[in-house]
Design a protein around this motif. Structure first.
Motif, PDB file in Angstrom:
ATOM      1  N   MET A  10       0.788  -1.152   0.070  1.00 50.70           N
ATOM      2  CA  MET A  10       0.026   0.054   0.011  1.00 50.70           C
ATOM      3  C   MET A  10       0.974   1.120  -0.055  1.00 50.70           C
ATOM      4  N   GLN A  11       1.980   1.199   0.635  1.00 52.62           N
ATOM      5  CA  GLN A  11       2.925   2.347   1.025  1.00 52.62           C
ATOM      6  C   GLN A  11       3.567   2.544  -0.555  1.00 52.62           C
ATOM      7  N   ASN A  12       3.601   1.785  -1.260  1.00 50.56           N
ATOM      8  CA  ASN A  12       4.585   1.694  -2.578  1.00 50.56           C
ATOM      9  C   ASN A  12       3.742   2.621  -3.663  1.00 50.56           C
ATOM     10  N   VAL A  13       3.752   3.915  -3.309  1.00 53.11           N
ATOM     11  CA  VAL A  13       2.708   4.434  -4.360  1.00 53.11           C
ATOM     12  C   VAL A  13       3.119   4.714  -5.686  1.00 53.11           C
ATOM     13  N   ASN A  14       4.383   4.980  -6.065  1.00 52.53           N
ATOM     14  CA  ASN A  14       4.861   5.037  -7.295  1.00 52.53           C
ATOM     15  C   ASN A  14       4.729   3.663  -7.929  1.00 52.53           C
ATOM     16  N   ALA A  15       4.861   2.490  -7.400  1.00 59.79           N
ATOM     17  CA  ALA A  15       4.565   1.404  -8.178  1.00 59.79           C
ATOM     18  C   ALA A  15       3.006   1.322  -8.355  1.00 59.79           C
ATOM     19  N   ARG A  16       2.197   1.449  -7.507  1.00 59.33           N
ATOM     20  CA  ARG A  16       0.709   1.500  -7.874  1.00 59.33           C
ATOM     21  C   ARG A  16       0.453   2.512  -8.835  1.00 59.33           C
ATOM     22  N   LYS A  17       0.868   3.625  -8.901  1.00 60.97           N
ATOM     23  CA  LYS A  17       0.559   4.410 -10.094  1.00 60.97           C
ATOM     24  C   LYS A  17       1.150   3.940 -11.455  1.00 60.97           C
ATOM     25  N   ALA A  18       2.111   3.316 -11.379  1.00 54.58           N
ATOM     26  CA  ALA A  18       2.857   2.580 -12.609  1.00 54.58           C
ATOM     27  C   ALA A  18       1.884   1.508 -13.002  1.00 54.58           C
ATOM     28  N   TYR A  19       1.348   0.590 -12.145  1.00 51.81           N
ATOM     29  CA  TYR A  19       0.541  -0.342 -12.682  1.00 51.81           C
ATOM     30  C   TYR A  19      -0.839   0.184 -12.894  1.00 51.81           C
ATOM     31  N   GLU A  20      -1.620   1.170 -12.273  1.00 50.68           N
ATOM     32  CA  GLU A  20      -2.680   1.791 -12.680  1.00 50.68           C
ATOM     33  C   GLU A  20      -2.582   2.283 -14.031  1.00 50.68           C
ATOM     34  N   ALA A  21      -1.461   2.986 -14.376  1.00 49.70           N
ATOM     35  CA  ALA A  21      -1.286   3.748 -15.694  1.00 49.70           C
ATOM     36  C   ALA A  21      -1.290   2.699 -16.876  1.00 49.70           C
ATOM     37  N   LEU A  22      -0.944   1.386 -16.638  1.00 47.91           N
ATOM     38  CA  LEU A  22      -0.703   0.485 -17.364  1.00 47.91           C
ATOM     39  C   LEU A  22      -2.281  -0.436 -17.655  1.00 47.91           C
ATOM     40  N   GLY A  23      -3.009  -0.041 -16.571  1.00 48.34           N
ATOM     41  CA  GLY A  23      -4.512  -0.586 -16.793  1.00 48.34           C
ATOM     42  C   GLY A  23      -4.782  -1.456 -15.556  1.00 48.34           C
ATOM     43  N   TRP A  24      -3.943  -1.665 -14.636  1.00 44.09           N
ATOM     44  CA  TRP A  24      -4.146  -2.918 -13.751  1.00 44.09           C
ATOM     45  C   TRP A  24      -5.338  -2.140 -12.782  1.00 44.09           C
ATOM     46  N   LYS A  25      -6.025  -3.156 -12.135  1.00 45.73           N
ATOM     47  CA  LYS A  25      -7.103  -2.981 -11.278  1.00 45.73           C
ATOM     48  C   LYS A  25      -6.979  -3.464  -9.891  1.00 45.73           C
ATOM     49  N   VAL A  26      -7.484  -2.615  -8.902  1.00 42.03           N
ATOM     50  CA  VAL A  26      -7.217  -3.446  -7.593  1.00 42.03           C
ATOM     51  C   VAL A  26      -8.621  -4.615  -7.286  1.00 42.03           C
ATOM     52  N   GLY A  27      -7.943  -5.696  -6.850  1.00 38.48           N
ATOM     53  CA  GLY A  27      -8.686  -6.932  -6.760  1.00 38.48           C
ATOM     54  C   GLY A  27      -9.127  -7.133  -5.412  1.00 38.48           C
ATOM     55  N   ALA A  28      -8.316  -6.676  -4.229  1.00 39.10           N
ATOM     56  CA  ALA A  28      -8.474  -6.957  -2.879  1.00 39.10           C
ATOM     57  C   ALA A  28      -7.254  -6.417  -2.150  1.00 39.10           C
ATOM     58  N   ARG A  29      -7.739  -6.356  -0.882  1.00 37.38           N
ATOM     59  CA  ARG A  29      -6.542  -6.048   0.101  1.00 37.38           C
ATOM     60  C   ARG A  29      -6.048  -7.612   0.540  1.00 37.38           C
TER      61      ARG A  29
END
Length: 147
Positions: A114-133
């Protein structure tokens, strides 16, 4: 296998000579995650996953290994994806993900802190979606599902 002529890197299957560079890259990347514990457990996890996983490295002739990915193809799950700091935003992560997706022919999943904001933004820019916590309160993660 997969090359980026403009940036000079290529992706190839992992080989025995890649253990040390991948360990060093993982170690270097972990210094950016102060919420993570010391590197030893993560290095053990990588060591244990390599024999049964499909793995690839991104390599540039002068810089050596600049990224790597490990995949459990039977469940389409990415255990590890790390890119050297100086090689981020050069398409290395996208290239590794594309190779893994070609391997499975199905959408992939992975967990990210959750704290890895840069990685999360990169994945989301590539079309990845949150599935679960996932994970614990101490090391909370989210499961992302690839396009």
């Amino acid at each position: 296998m997969y090359t980026h002529p403009a940036a000079g890197w290529r992706i190839r299957p992992f080989s025995r000579r890649d253990y040390r560079p991948c360990y060093q890259l993982l170690r270097d990347c972990l210094t950016e995650f102060p919420w993570r514990s010391p590197a030893a457990p993560y290095l053990r996890k990588l060591f244990n996953s390599l024999p049964s996983a499909r793995a690839w490295v991104a390599e540039e002739p002068n810089a050596g290994v600049v990224g790597f990915l490990t995949l459990r193809p039977e469940v389409c799950y990415i255990d590890h994806l790390f890119v050297a700091r100086d090689w981020r935003l050069c398409g290395v992560g996208r290239g590794l993900l594309d190779v893994a997706r070609q391997e499975t022919g199905r959408p992939l999943s992975l967990d990210v802190d959750m704290q890895n904001v840069n990685a999360r933004k990169a994945y989301e820019a590539l079309g990845w979606k949150v599935g679960a916590r996932t994970g614990s309160a101490k090391a909370e993660q989210i499961r992302l599902i690839g396009p």
